[in-house]
Design a protein around this motif. Structure first.
Motif, PDB file in Angstrom:
ATOM      1  N   LEU A 230       0.681  -1.158   0.056  1.00 32.65           N
ATOM      2  CA  LEU A 230      -0.055  -0.065   0.011  1.00 32.65           C
ATOM      3  C   LEU A 230       0.849   1.299   0.204  1.00 32.65           C
ATOM      4  N   VAL A 231       1.944   1.158  -0.743  1.00 32.57           N
ATOM      5  CA  VAL A 231       2.843   2.630  -0.883  1.00 32.57           C
ATOM      6  C   VAL A 231       2.088   3.306  -1.977  1.00 32.57           C
ATOM      7  N   GLY A 232       2.274   4.536  -1.838  1.00 26.18           N
ATOM      8  CA  GLY A 232       1.445   5.624  -2.824  1.00 26.18           C
ATOM      9  C   GLY A 232       2.355   5.274  -4.045  1.00 26.18           C
ATOM     10  N   THR A 233       1.656   5.345  -5.336  1.00 21.90           N
ATOM     11  CA  THR A 233       2.238   5.305  -6.588  1.00 21.90           C
ATOM     12  C   THR A 233       3.549   6.261  -6.951  1.00 21.90           C
ATOM     13  N   ASP A 234       3.261   7.357  -6.046  1.00 21.18           N
ATOM     14  CA  ASP A 234       4.184   8.637  -6.340  1.00 21.18           C
ATOM     15  C   ASP A 234       5.599   8.581  -5.523  1.00 21.18           C
ATOM     16  N   VAL A 235       5.609   7.374  -4.647  1.00 18.50           N
ATOM     17  CA  VAL A 235       6.441   7.433  -3.714  1.00 18.50           C
ATOM     18  C   VAL A 235       7.354   6.127  -3.738  1.00 18.50           C
ATOM     19  N   VAL A 236       7.058   5.399  -4.659  1.00 21.42           N
ATOM     20  CA  VAL A 236       7.897   3.710  -4.741  1.00 21.42           C
ATOM     21  C   VAL A 236       9.232   3.989  -5.203  1.00 21.42           C
ATOM     22  N   LYS A 237      10.012   3.535  -3.927  1.00 24.00           N
ATOM     23  CA  LYS A 237      11.468   3.591  -4.081  1.00 24.00           C
ATOM     24  C   LYS A 237      12.084   1.980  -4.037  1.00 24.00           C
TER      25      LYS A 237
ATOM     26  N   LEU B 263      16.591   8.344 -10.632  1.00 29.28           N
ATOM     27  CA  LEU B 263      17.806   7.973  -9.789  1.00 29.28           C
ATOM     28  C   LEU B 263      17.980   8.981  -8.738  1.00 29.28           C
ATOM     29  N   ILE B 264      17.840   8.538  -7.447  1.00 29.46           N
ATOM     30  CA  ILE B 264      17.984   9.103  -6.324  1.00 29.46           C
ATOM     31  C   ILE B 264      19.429   9.337  -5.984  1.00 29.46           C
ATOM     32  N   ASP B 265      20.383   8.219  -6.160  1.00 30.13           N
ATOM     33  CA  ASP B 265      21.736   8.283  -6.229  1.00 30.13           C
ATOM     34  C   ASP B 265      22.143   8.376  -7.653  1.00 30.13           C
ATOM     35  N   LYS B 266      22.475   9.395  -8.065  1.00 24.38           N
ATOM     36  CA  LYS B 266      22.785   9.711  -9.484  1.00 24.38           C
ATOM     37  C   LYS B 266      23.949   8.779 -10.123  1.00 24.38           C
ATOM     38  N   GLU B 267      24.991   8.520  -9.283  1.00 28.64           N
ATOM     39  CA  GLU B 267      25.959   7.661  -9.562  1.00 28.64           C
ATOM     40  C   GLU B 267      25.685   6.443  -8.840  1.00 28.64           C
ATOM     41  N   ILE B 268      25.504   5.150  -9.416  1.00 28.12           N
ATOM     42  CA  ILE B 268      25.032   3.955  -8.930  1.00 28.12           C
ATOM     43  C   ILE B 268      26.481   3.340  -8.299  1.00 28.12           C
ATOM     44  N   LYS B 269      26.757   3.389  -7.195  1.00 28.16           N
ATOM     45  CA  LYS B 269      28.145   2.494  -6.566  1.00 28.16           C
ATOM     46  C   LYS B 269      28.060   1.346  -5.978  1.00 28.16           C
ATOM     47  N   ASP B 270      27.128   1.008  -5.448  1.00 26.09           N
ATOM     48  CA  ASP B 270      26.796  -0.256  -5.003  1.00 26.09           C
ATOM     49  C   ASP B 270      25.273  -0.683  -4.889  1.00 26.09           C
ATOM     50  N   GLU B 271      24.907  -2.011  -4.233  1.00 27.35           N
ATOM     51  CA  GLU B 271      23.602  -2.468  -4.320  1.00 27.35           C
ATOM     52  C   GLU B 271      22.843  -1.626  -3.385  1.00 27.35           C
ATOM     53  N   HIS B 272      23.304  -0.516  -2.603  1.00 24.19           N
ATOM     54  CA  HIS B 272      22.277   0.034  -1.711  1.00 24.19           C
ATOM     55  C   HIS B 272      21.863   1.508  -2.561  1.00 24.19           C
ATOM     56  N   SER B 273      22.286   1.475  -3.639  1.00 28.82           N
ATOM     57  CA  SER B 273      22.041   2.993  -4.576  1.00 28.82           C
ATOM     58  C   SER B 273      20.599   2.720  -4.701  1.00 28.82           C
ATOM     59  N   GLU B 274      19.904   3.969  -4.542  1.00 29.78           N
ATOM     60  CA  GLU B 274      18.506   3.872  -4.685  1.00 29.78           C
ATOM     61  C   GLU B 274      17.933   4.596  -5.776  1.00 29.78           C
ATOM     62  N   PHE B 275      16.791   4.299  -6.101  1.00 27.36           N
ATOM     63  CA  PHE B 275      15.948   4.973  -7.398  1.00 27.36           C
ATOM     64  C   PHE B 275      14.369   4.948  -7.171  1.00 27.36           C
ATOM     65  N   GLN B 276      13.940   5.999  -7.727  1.00 25.94           N
ATOM     66  CA  GLN B 276      12.183   5.830  -7.516  1.00 25.94           C
ATOM     67  C   GLN B 276      11.925   5.196  -8.776  1.00 25.94           C
ATOM     68  N   ILE B 277      10.822   4.220  -8.677  1.00 26.20           N
ATOM     69  CA  ILE B 277      10.075   3.708  -9.981  1.00 26.20           C
ATOM     70  C   ILE B 277       8.795   4.758 -10.018  1.00 26.20           C
ATOM     71  N   LEU B 278       8.760   5.263 -11.307  1.00 27.86           N
ATOM     72  CA  LEU B 278       7.745   6.176 -11.599  1.00 27.86           C
ATOM     73  C   LEU B 278       6.440   5.790 -11.892  1.00 27.86           C
ATOM     74  N   PRO B 279       5.295   6.251 -11.899  1.00 29.56           N
ATOM     75  CA  PRO B 279       3.991   5.516 -12.058  1.00 29.56           C
ATOM     76  C   PRO B 279       3.788   5.106 -13.852  1.00 29.56           C
ATOM     77  N   SER B 280       4.701   5.897 -14.504  1.00 28.46           N
ATOM     78  CA  SER B 280       4.858   5.735 -16.011  1.00 28.46           C
ATOM     79  C   SER B 280       5.086   4.401 -16.307  1.00 28.46           C
ATOM     80  N   ILE B 281       6.106   3.730 -15.453  1.00 23.52           N
ATOM     81  CA  ILE B 281       6.323   2.332 -15.638  1.00 23.52           C
ATOM     82  C   ILE B 281       5.187   1.709 -16.169  1.00 23.52           C
TER      83      ILE B 281
END
Length: 216
Positions: A106-113, A154-172
């Protein structure tokens, strides 16, 4: 942010250029909302212009997304965008993550990370392997391409490791042509979508008893 119905041709032109470049606009994104509202308020006029190029802007009000599509196309596809094999595999995994977080958690579609680690696990679960490998640089290249077309951020613009985060947008949810999506599902249905298990559940009690009797 409220924008009155635009009669400014310069604003309309800017909005058209943005949707042609990004393919998707989301009402809930600060960088998109101005153009989203301009297109929403001037949809008929803008689609008259896009019609000359064989495109149309389509509003999905449930997701608050405006998508650029081929005119008359059943599915919604960014006209300039064809997914590579790696991008398609990641896309399939991201759809599963997005749906799980939205419908189960039940995460909001605009905040899926999510992050690279969760993405890798999803790919591994369904035997989807990137080419030439699952190294960070391979993910970086594919995700940067998906970000360019407003499918992720991309929340972390440079992906350095497995903990690098990004948001999935509803356009997916709108990014792949329905026919292409169905074809890909069929190619991976046994491993990716658990069709074998689903078929097992669909068997009647009589059929299951008959199979058990034969085994005995």
């Amino acid at each position: 942010m409220k924008i009155e119905k635009s009669k400014n041709l310069a604003e309309i032109k800017d909005a058209i250029n943005v949707i042609l470049k990004r393919s998707f606009l989301m009402r809930d994104r600060s960088r998109d909302i101005e153009y989203y509202l301009i297109i929403q308020d001037n949809l008929e006029a803008i689609n008259e212009y896009l019609d000359f190029m064989g495109y149309q802007a389509v509003i999905d009000r449930d997701l608050s997304v405006i998508a650029l599509s081929y005119k008359g196309n059943e599915g919604i596809v960014p006209p300039k965008y064809k997914m590579t094999t790696n991008e398609t595999k990641i896309y399939m995994a991201l759809i599963k993550i997005f749906d799980r977080k939205v419908y189960d958690e039940l995460v909001g579609t605009d905040v899926v990370k999510t992050n690279i680690r969760e993405l890798k696990i999803e790919l591994t679960n369904y035997d989807l392997v990137l080419v030439p490998n699952n190294k960070i640089t391979t993910f970086q290249k594919a995700l940067e391409s998906l970000e360019r077309y407003n499918l992720i951020e991309l929340i972390d613009k440079e992906i350095k490791d497995e903990h690098s985060e990004f948001q999935i947008l509803p356009s997916i949810k709108l990014a792949m042509n329905r026919a292409a999506f169905t074809q890909y599902i069929k190619a991976h249905e046994k491993t990716y979508f658990g069709m074998e298990e689903d078929n097992e559940e669909e068997k009647t009690i009589a059929e299951k008893l008959e199979e058990e009797t034969e085994e005995v």
